[in-house]
Design a protein around this motif. Structure first.
Motif, PDB file in Angstrom:
ATOM      1  N   ASN A  82      62.750 -35.891 138.754  1.00  0.00           N
ATOM      2  CA  ASN A  82      64.084 -35.315 138.626  1.00  0.00           C
ATOM      3  C   ASN A  82      65.175 -36.336 138.928  1.00  0.00           C
ATOM      4  O   ASN A  82      66.270 -36.287 138.355  1.00  0.00           O
ATOM      5  CB  ASN A  82      64.231 -34.115 139.563  1.00  0.00           C
ATOM      6  CG  ASN A  82      63.345 -32.964 139.101  1.00  0.00           C
ATOM      7  OD1 ASN A  82      63.016 -32.868 137.921  1.00  0.00           O
ATOM      8  ND2 ASN A  82      62.964 -32.097 140.035  1.00  0.00           N
ATOM      9  N   THR A  85      66.378 -38.025 135.810  1.00  0.00           N
ATOM     10  CA  THR A  85      67.039 -37.240 134.757  1.00  0.00           C
ATOM     11  C   THR A  85      68.266 -36.495 135.283  1.00  0.00           C
ATOM     12  O   THR A  85      69.065 -35.984 134.492  1.00  0.00           O
ATOM     13  CB  THR A  85      66.058 -36.220 134.177  1.00  0.00           C
ATOM     14  OG1 THR A  85      65.633 -35.324 135.213  1.00  0.00           O
ATOM     15  CG2 THR A  85      64.833 -36.923 133.594  1.00  0.00           C
ATOM     16  N   GLY A  87      68.164 -33.725 136.732  1.00  0.00           N
ATOM     17  CA  GLY A  87      67.886 -32.299 136.607  1.00  0.00           C
ATOM     18  C   GLY A  87      67.104 -31.777 137.785  1.00  0.00           C
ATOM     19  O   GLY A  87      66.732 -32.499 138.693  1.00  0.00           O
ATOM     20  N   ASN A  88      66.883 -30.446 137.768  1.00  0.00           N
ATOM     21  CA  ASN A  88      66.091 -29.825 138.834  1.00  0.00           C
ATOM     22  C   ASN A  88      65.308 -28.678 138.211  1.00  0.00           C
ATOM     23  O   ASN A  88      65.770 -27.546 138.151  1.00  0.00           O
ATOM     24  CB  ASN A  88      67.015 -29.331 139.952  1.00  0.00           C
ATOM     25  CG  ASN A  88      66.203 -28.785 141.135  1.00  0.00           C
ATOM     26  OD1 ASN A  88      65.011 -29.045 141.240  1.00  0.00           O
ATOM     27  ND2 ASN A  88      66.883 -28.059 142.009  1.00  0.00           N
ATOM     28  N   ASP A  89      64.163 -29.018 137.674  1.00  0.00           N
ATOM     29  CA  ASP A  89      63.358 -28.043 136.941  1.00  0.00           C
ATOM     30  C   ASP A  89      62.694 -27.097 137.928  1.00  0.00           C
ATOM     31  O   ASP A  89      61.894 -27.503 138.746  1.00  0.00           O
ATOM     32  CB  ASP A  89      62.299 -28.762 136.092  1.00  0.00           C
ATOM     33  CG  ASP A  89      61.574 -27.808 135.174  1.00  0.00           C
ATOM     34  OD1 ASP A  89      61.862 -26.608 135.233  1.00  0.00           O
ATOM     35  OD2 ASP A  89      60.716 -28.284 134.387  1.00  0.00           O
ATOM     36  N   THR A  98      60.429 -33.200 135.918  1.00  0.00           N
ATOM     37  CA  THR A  98      60.954 -32.501 134.747  1.00  0.00           C
ATOM     38  C   THR A  98      60.059 -32.792 133.549  1.00  0.00           C
ATOM     39  O   THR A  98      59.653 -33.951 133.329  1.00  0.00           O
ATOM     40  CB  THR A  98      62.386 -32.968 134.441  1.00  0.00           C
ATOM     41  OG1 THR A  98      63.213 -32.700 135.570  1.00  0.00           O
ATOM     42  CG2 THR A  98      62.943 -32.242 133.214  1.00  0.00           C
TER      43      THR A  98
END
Length: 447
Positions: A82, A85, A87-89, A98
């Motif tokens: 993460n 990217t 993000g935080n899946d 992710t």
């Protein structure tokens, strides 16, 4: 007397024909350059040389144009932290990662590839193996050449012998005709029995029959020599005459006591060397290979089937070193090496057998040559004495001092003696030629 004149003319014609000779070396040169089977052997040697060059080319740089168009039915998915990217899946149990798919449904690759071997023991072993195969093919060609030269020499000497037989038969026919004519004259005078005249006629007919057979044998030998020297039509050499054996014989004696290793023995040794190269080649299959590997080109990615769409190509290139180390394989290397070692043991025994055989053959031929030489010397002396005896009997018979029966008997003995001498001489020349072949010195005669 008319028949005698015709025979003398024929004898003169035969002597004139004998002046139109082609030497033994000429015939051998024609055979080597024209015989189809030997030309095929030469092509095999050339092909083996090309095989060496083909194997060597694998050690040079290999540059290729590479193109591929792929349809990716399933695009591979990868996990990316993460932190990379932003993000935080939280949709899965992949805490801190992710899921990302890399690629498109359609993909093209176009470029130039480079492969330069740095270390390839297998290919190098193959090059040396093919060089050994080339040397082996050269020796096999030499063996075929030796056999061809032997066959040409045998046919040529045979033709010379057949010519000598024709000449001897002509002389014999003229002589028996003279005896028959004397007896016919004596019979017409009432001084000779018909049975004695019949015997003289039979002797003359036998001489004419021998002349006809000798002439036909000479013709067949000419056909055989024409085939050996590669003549498409044997009739082309129908009038070919050989040098008299008296001219060939001194040359054959020169160097006849030399002994060289036979071509067969050299072939066996080279076959063993070839087996050694095969063993090394099989072991090299298990060695690592090292090469420079490179690519320069571009890739295209697209979600739809649009191979010519603009602005979808991306440059791509790399260069590096690749190393391959065989670990487990199913090439049967160990069994193959064991088999080749067994074949080497066979070659060792075959070489021993060939050496023993040639030594035995040389001793046998030397003994036979000495024996035949002694027999020929005695037969020549006997022939000279019997020729002189027949001449004496003819002279005495013409003077009425000799019996017709005795003259006929002496004629018959002389005919048989001449045939026996020719046969022994033919055996001697053939045996001497065999000795050249057994000693491996036919090429010495050619030089």
């Amino acid at each position: 007397m008319k028949n005698i004149a015709l025979l003398v003319l024929f004898l003169g014609f035969a002597q004139a024909q004998a002046q139109q000779k082609r030497s033994l070396k000429d015939c051998i040169a024609l055979a080597v350059n024209e015989k189809p089977s030997f030309l095929a052997d030469q092509i095999r040697v050339e092909n083996s040389a090309l095989a060496v060059k083909g194997a060597q080319s694998a050690l040079g740089p290999q540059i290729s144009l590479s193109y591929a168009y792929k349809y990716n039915a399933i695009i591979p998915t990868s996990l990316v932290p993460n932190a990379l990217t932003g993000g935080n899946d939280t949709s899965s149990n992949l805490d801190g990662f992710t899921e990302l798919q890399f690629g498109t449904t359609w993909q093209q690759d176009l470029g130039i590839t480079l492969l330069q071997p740095l270390f390839d023991a297998k290919t190098r072993a193959e090059v040396k193996e093919r060089r050994a195969a080339e040397r082996l093919e050269l020796l096999k060609r030499d063996r075929e050449k030796e056999q061809l030269v032997y066959d040409v020499m045998k046919a040529y000497i045979g033709l010379s012998q057949k010519q000598a037989k024709v000449n001897a038969s002509l002389v014999d026919t003229v002589r028996t005709y003279g005896t028959m004519s004397l007896m016919k004259a004596r019979y017409q005078e009432g001084k000779l029995l018909k049975s004695e005249l019949n015997t003289a006629i039979i002797n003359h007919n036998n001489a004419k029959s021998t002349l006809a057979i000798a002439t036909e044998e000479k013709r067949l030998e000419q056909f055989n020599l024409g085939f050996l020297i590669g003549s498409a039509i044997p009739m082309e050499v129908y009038e070919l005459n050989a040098e008299p054996i008296e001219m060939i014989y001194p040359k054959m004696r020169e160097g006849s006591d030399l002994v060289k290793e036979s071509v067969t023995a050299r072939i066996i040794k080279e076959e063993d060397a070839f087996l050694v190269r095969q063993i090394i080649g099989n072991r090299a299959k298990r060695l690592p290979t090292l090469a420079i590997d490179g690519f320069y080109g571009a890739n295209q990615f697209n979600e739809n089937l649009r191979p010519f769409e603009n602005d979808t190509w991306f440059g791509n290139s790399y260069i590096g070193v690749s190393l391959k180390v065989p670990i487990i394989g199913s090439d049967g290397t160990r069994s193959k090496v064991a088999q080749l070692k067994g074949e080497r043991k066979i070659q060792e025994q075959e070489l021993r057998e060939e050496t023993n055989r040639t030594q035995l053959e040389q001793r046998e031929l030397e003994t036979k040559i000495a024996s035949l030489a002694g027999e020929i010397a005695l037969l020549k002396e006997n022939l000279e004495l019997r020729t002189e005896t027949v001449a004496i009997y003819q002279a005495r018979f013409s003077q009425g001092k000799a019996d017709a029966y005795e003259l006929n008997e002496q004629e018959l003995v002389l005919q048989k003696s001449a045939v026996t001498l020719l046969e022994k001489e033919a055996q001697f020349w053939a045996t001497l030629l065999d000795k050249y072949k057994a000693n491996g010195t036919i090429d010495t005669f050619l030089n």
